[in-house]
Design a protein around this motif. Structure first.
Motif, PDB file in Angstrom:
ATOM      1  N   THR A   2       0.725  -1.252  -0.095  1.00 29.64           N
ATOM      2  CA  THR A   2       0.188   0.144  -0.001  1.00 29.64           C
ATOM      3  C   THR A   2       0.874   1.190  -0.007  1.00 29.64           C
ATOM      4  O   THR A   2       1.968   1.388   0.782  1.00 29.64           O
ATOM      5  CB  THR A   2      -0.911   0.076   1.163  1.00 29.64           C
ATOM      6  OG1 THR A   2      -1.590  -1.217   1.057  1.00 29.64           O
ATOM      7  CG2 THR A   2      -1.763   1.264   1.405  1.00 29.64           C
ATOM      8  N   ASP A   6      -2.698   6.357  -0.007  1.00 25.55           N
ATOM      9  CA  ASP A   6      -3.705   5.744  -0.033  1.00 25.55           C
ATOM     10  C   ASP A   6      -4.380   5.781   1.486  1.00 25.55           C
ATOM     11  O   ASP A   6      -5.374   5.755   1.635  1.00 25.55           O
ATOM     12  CB  ASP A   6      -3.753   4.191  -0.428  1.00 25.55           C
ATOM     13  CG  ASP A   6      -4.892   3.432  -0.613  1.00 25.55           C
ATOM     14  OD1 ASP A   6      -4.744   2.334  -0.182  1.00 25.55           O
ATOM     15  OD2 ASP A   6      -5.840   4.005  -1.086  1.00 25.55           O
ATOM     16  N   GLU A   9      -6.700   8.554   1.951  1.00 27.92           N
ATOM     17  CA  GLU A   9      -7.996   8.735   1.297  1.00 27.92           C
ATOM     18  C   GLU A   9      -9.035   8.096   2.072  1.00 27.92           C
ATOM     19  O   GLU A   9      -9.142   6.946   2.238  1.00 27.92           O
ATOM     20  CB  GLU A   9      -7.757   7.952  -0.083  1.00 27.92           C
ATOM     21  CG  GLU A   9      -6.638   8.427  -1.067  1.00 27.92           C
ATOM     22  CD  GLU A   9      -7.091   9.740  -1.847  1.00 27.92           C
ATOM     23  OE1 GLU A   9      -8.299   9.757  -1.904  1.00 27.92           O
ATOM     24  OE2 GLU A   9      -6.503  10.458  -2.293  1.00 27.92           O
ATOM     25  N   SER A  12     -10.854   4.847   0.683  1.00 25.12           N
ATOM     26  CA  SER A  12     -10.323   3.396   0.662  1.00 25.12           C
ATOM     27  C   SER A  12     -10.602   2.825   1.992  1.00 25.12           C
ATOM     28  O   SER A  12     -10.495   3.242   2.819  1.00 25.12           O
ATOM     29  CB  SER A  12      -8.867   3.719   0.217  1.00 25.12           C
ATOM     30  OG  SER A  12      -8.013   4.362   1.149  1.00 25.12           O
ATOM     31  N   HIS A  14      -7.819   1.134   3.412  1.00 26.05           N
ATOM     32  CA  HIS A  14      -6.791   1.357   4.133  1.00 26.05           C
ATOM     33  C   HIS A  14      -7.086   2.984   4.872  1.00 26.05           C
ATOM     34  O   HIS A  14      -6.500   3.104   5.953  1.00 26.05           O
ATOM     35  CB  HIS A  14      -5.723   1.498   3.249  1.00 26.05           C
ATOM     36  CG  HIS A  14      -5.260   0.103   2.689  1.00 26.05           C
ATOM     37  ND1 HIS A  14      -5.316  -0.015   1.617  1.00 26.05           N
ATOM     38  CD2 HIS A  14      -4.891  -1.014   3.258  1.00 26.05           C
ATOM     39  CE1 HIS A  14      -5.198  -1.258   1.162  1.00 26.05           C
ATOM     40  NE2 HIS A  14      -4.754  -1.758   2.260  1.00 26.05           N
ATOM     41  N   ARG A  16      -9.793   4.275   5.597  1.00 27.36           N
ATOM     42  CA  ARG A  16     -10.888   3.899   6.703  1.00 27.36           C
ATOM     43  C   ARG A  16     -10.276   3.242   7.729  1.00 27.36           C
ATOM     44  O   ARG A  16     -10.679   3.796   9.145  1.00 27.36           O
ATOM     45  CB  ARG A  16     -12.095   3.078   6.233  1.00 27.36           C
ATOM     46  CG  ARG A  16     -12.981   3.944   5.093  1.00 27.36           C
ATOM     47  CD  ARG A  16     -13.750   2.813   4.229  1.00 27.36           C
ATOM     48  NE  ARG A  16     -14.681   2.125   5.204  1.00 27.36           N
ATOM     49  CZ  ARG A  16     -14.939   0.877   5.009  1.00 27.36           C
ATOM     50  NH1 ARG A  16     -14.708   0.356   3.885  1.00 27.36           N
ATOM     51  NH2 ARG A  16     -15.714   0.390   5.736  1.00 27.36           N
TER      52      ARG A  16
END
Length: 327
Positions: A2, A6, A9, A12, A14, A16
């Motif tokens: 990852t 990310d 974001e 996404s 990851h 969250r």
């Protein structure tokens, strides 16, 4: 793995997951899966990836059960910013090298044809790199001063040469004898030889040259950027290129293999006498007779001298010893 970006974001998985750990530190796996509405296996995979990029850390609670916590967001953002800056710097460096070639092949109508003048040092250095990158079979180099590159580019060219040797490209490099007074350059030559390249030396190679696959070449005429005439020539298939290739092959046949032991600090008078007779083409029996030594002793000393000089014949060893000032 990852990307750190990310993690920031929010839409996404990851992102969250990281936000959950920021708001709820030291959370157990079932609670994480339930909150994200995913299976425990999916949650564990996502957690492992966050740990891989050091966005999260696995701990244990007072009952010895695994829990996960988040690393500080500002540390992650700084790390991501540094990574992006490095990518941008690498991109700019690559673009700068390519732009040198781009400008040089488009600068004027004389940019087409079998022989193209090159006026800038950076363009010539870009040619030296491009010829090695594009080679399919062989690279022939005549290396002599004055040198065009700085320490950083020398290091990059050495790494490029090592990489291309690993790709199966056959290198033959002809150095000036002064390489024995240049420790760094000598180490590079011996290191590439150990990987499968070939290197020889001459007292005074006539020019600086690189040839790829006997099809393309770059010839250095001088190293002074203040002059208005070309610093070098870019040459493709032509009678001129054929002449350069044949000249290289002749010089190569006259050169002596590079030696790991260029100094003569521990030569005694018998070694010097043996080298002198070797240079005259004398056999081991003749040397033994002339010097009053056993043939076995001569054979042993001769083998040691050949190894030190990197020579394959007695005559070549004698010539190489004279070039290096051993005699």
């Amino acid at each position: 793995m990852t990307e750190l970006a990310d993690i920031f974001e929010p839409g996404s998985l990851h992102g969250r997951l990281y936000a959950l750990l920021v708001h709820h530190p030291r959370t157990r796996l079932p609670d994480i899966a339930d909150h994200l509405d995913v299976s425990e296996a999916q949650a564990r995979t996502a957690l492992d990836r966050l740990c891989d990029v050091q966005a999260a850390v696995r701990l244990t609670d007072s009952d010895g059960i695994p829990v996960w916590d988040a690393h500080a967001p500002e540390a992650l953002s700084e790390s991501e910013a540094r990574r992006r800056q490095q990518e941008i710097a690498t991109m700019h460096a690559a673009a700068a090298r390519l732009s040198q070639t781009f400008r040089s092949v488009r600068r004027s109508p004389r940019g087409s044809g079998a022989v193209v003048p090159v006026y800038e040092r950076l363009e010539m250095l870009a040619d030296f790199e491009e010829l090695q990158v594009g080679a399919r079979r062989t690279v022939k180099v005549i290396e002599r001063g004055p040198f065009l590159s700085d320490v950083e580019r020398e290091r990059r060219l050495f790494e490029l040469k090592q990489s291309r040797i690993g790709d199966g490209i056959r290198y033959r490099t002809l150095y000036q004898d002064t390489i024995y007074q240049d420790g760094e350059r000598l180490r590079h030559a011996l290191a590439t030889n150990a990987r499968g390249a070939s290197a020889r030396t001459l007292p005074e190679p006539p020019f600086k040259l690189i040839v790829a696959d006997d099809e393309r070449a770059s010839l250095v005429l001088h190293a002074d950027e203040r002059r208005s005439d070309p610093m070098g020539l870019r040459i493709t298939r032509s009678p001129g290129l054929d002449l350069l290739v044949k000249t290289f092959d002749v010089l190569w046949s006259l050169a002596a293999p590079i030696s790991v032991h260029p100094a003569a600090t521990d030569l005694d008078e018998r070694d010097r006498a043996i080298l002198t007779l070797m240079g005259l083409g004398a056999t081991d029996d003749t040397i033994a007779r002339r010097l009053g030594m056993s043939r076995r002793t001569v054979v042993r000393r001769t083998a040691r001298l050949l190894e030190r000089l990197g020579a394959s014949t007695r005559f070549q060893a004698g010539v190489q010893a004279i070039r290096r000032g051993w005699l």
